[in-house]
Structures are given as structure tokens and as C-alpha cells.
Scaffold this motif. Structure first.
Motif, PDB file in Angstrom:
ATOM      1  N   ARG A 165       2.114   9.297  -6.131  1.00 26.49           N
ATOM      2  CA  ARG A 165       2.218  10.714  -5.912  1.00 26.49           C
ATOM      3  C   ARG A 165       3.718  11.466  -7.054  1.00 26.49           C
ATOM      4  O   ARG A 165       3.482  11.967  -6.939  1.00 26.49           O
ATOM      5  CB  ARG A 165       2.977  10.752  -4.101  1.00 26.49           C
ATOM      6  CG  ARG A 165       2.974  12.018  -3.792  1.00 26.49           C
ATOM      7  CD  ARG A 165       2.433  13.236  -4.077  1.00 26.49           C
ATOM      8  NE  ARG A 165       2.449  14.991  -3.870  1.00 26.49           N
ATOM      9  CZ  ARG A 165       2.164  16.179  -4.288  1.00 26.49           C
ATOM     10  NH1 ARG A 165       1.682  15.490  -5.428  1.00 26.49           N
ATOM     11  NH2 ARG A 165       3.222  16.423  -3.924  1.00 26.49           N
ATOM     12  N   ALA A 200       1.090   3.910  -2.759  1.00 28.10           N
ATOM     13  CA  ALA A 200       0.794   5.673  -2.675  1.00 28.10           C
ATOM     14  C   ALA A 200       1.638   6.507  -3.146  1.00 28.10           C
ATOM     15  O   ALA A 200       1.724   7.786  -3.392  1.00 28.10           O
ATOM     16  CB  ALA A 200       0.608   5.612  -0.856  1.00 28.10           C
ATOM     17  N   TRP A 241       0.680  -0.885   0.027  1.00 28.08           N
ATOM     18  CA  TRP A 241       0.281   0.049  -0.102  1.00 28.08           C
ATOM     19  C   TRP A 241       0.936   0.706  -0.200  1.00 28.08           C
ATOM     20  O   TRP A 241       0.436   2.146  -0.690  1.00 28.08           O
ATOM     21  CB  TRP A 241      -0.447   0.481   1.397  1.00 28.08           C
ATOM     22  CG  TRP A 241      -1.756   1.184   0.906  1.00 28.08           C
ATOM     23  CD1 TRP A 241      -2.531   1.694   0.436  1.00 28.08           C
ATOM     24  CD2 TRP A 241      -0.932   2.422   2.511  1.00 28.08           C
ATOM     25  NE1 TRP A 241      -3.246   2.718   1.173  1.00 28.08           N
ATOM     26  CE2 TRP A 241      -1.997   3.392   2.317  1.00 28.08           C
ATOM     27  CE3 TRP A 241      -0.055   2.798   2.792  1.00 28.08           C
ATOM     28  CZ2 TRP A 241      -1.789   4.437   2.707  1.00 28.08           C
ATOM     29  CZ3 TRP A 241      -0.083   4.052   3.567  1.00 28.08           C
ATOM     30  CH2 TRP A 241      -0.956   4.835   3.575  1.00 28.08           C
TER      31      TRP A 241
END
Length: 94
Positions: free
Chosen positions: A39, A35, A31
Motif C-alpha cells: 500500500r 500488505a 501477510w
């Protein structure tokens, strides 16, 4: 099914297995990696200055307008306006 909480003599929860919905270390790392990649992918590239925008920046600076007003007129961030003005050797009001 609820996870059973074991309480020791002091009334504090005792270490045991995590709740059923608690992610494993592998799931958390996956995860977090996803992420970070999202970004990085969403980071916008700086908008290039058109010749017309540069001329307008020079004109507004010579008229004595400040950084915030010029930024609003050009639809750019104040930092971007300051950076371009510095590149051109212009002095701007604050």
C-alpha cells in the motif's frame, strides 16, 4: 482430512486446535506487513502543475467557472484545483 469439531454439552463448539488452513500468527503478521508495504509503495505522488495548467486555471476562474468544471477541464481532482487556487489567491465558485 477435515478437522474434527468437538461439541460440549450446550451444543457449542469447544475450543480446540484451529482448522488446517488457518494461518499461524507469524503467517498473519507477515501477510499484514506485506500488505502495508504494498500500500505504501502504491501511494502516488501528487502530479505537479505545469505552467500551462496554472494559466488555464486562472483563466477559467476569472471566467466564473466552478471548481468541478475546472477540475474536469484540467483532468484533475476538485481538491487539487481548490488547493492550487488557494495558493494563487483565487476565489472559485462551488
Amino acid at each position: 482430512m477435515d478437522a474434527e469439531i468437538v461439541v460440549n454439552r450446550g451444543g457449542r463448539p469447544q475450543a480446540g486446535s484451529p482448522p488446517a488452513n488457518f494461518p499461524s500468527v507469524g503467517q498473519f503478521v507477515r501477510w499484514l506487513t506485506d500488505a502495508i508495504e504494498r500500500r505504501i509503495m502504491k501511494t502516488p505522488k501528487p502530479k505537479q502543475w505545469a505552467e500551462q495548467e496554472v494559466r488555464r486555471l486562472v483563466r477559467l476562474a476569472r471566467q466564473g467557472f466552478g471548481t468541478s468544471r475546472i477540475a474536469a477541464e484540467l483532468g484533475r481532482h476538485a481538491g487539487s484545483v481548490r488547493r492550487m487556487a488557494r495558493t494563487l489567491g483565487l476565489l472559485l465558485k462551488k
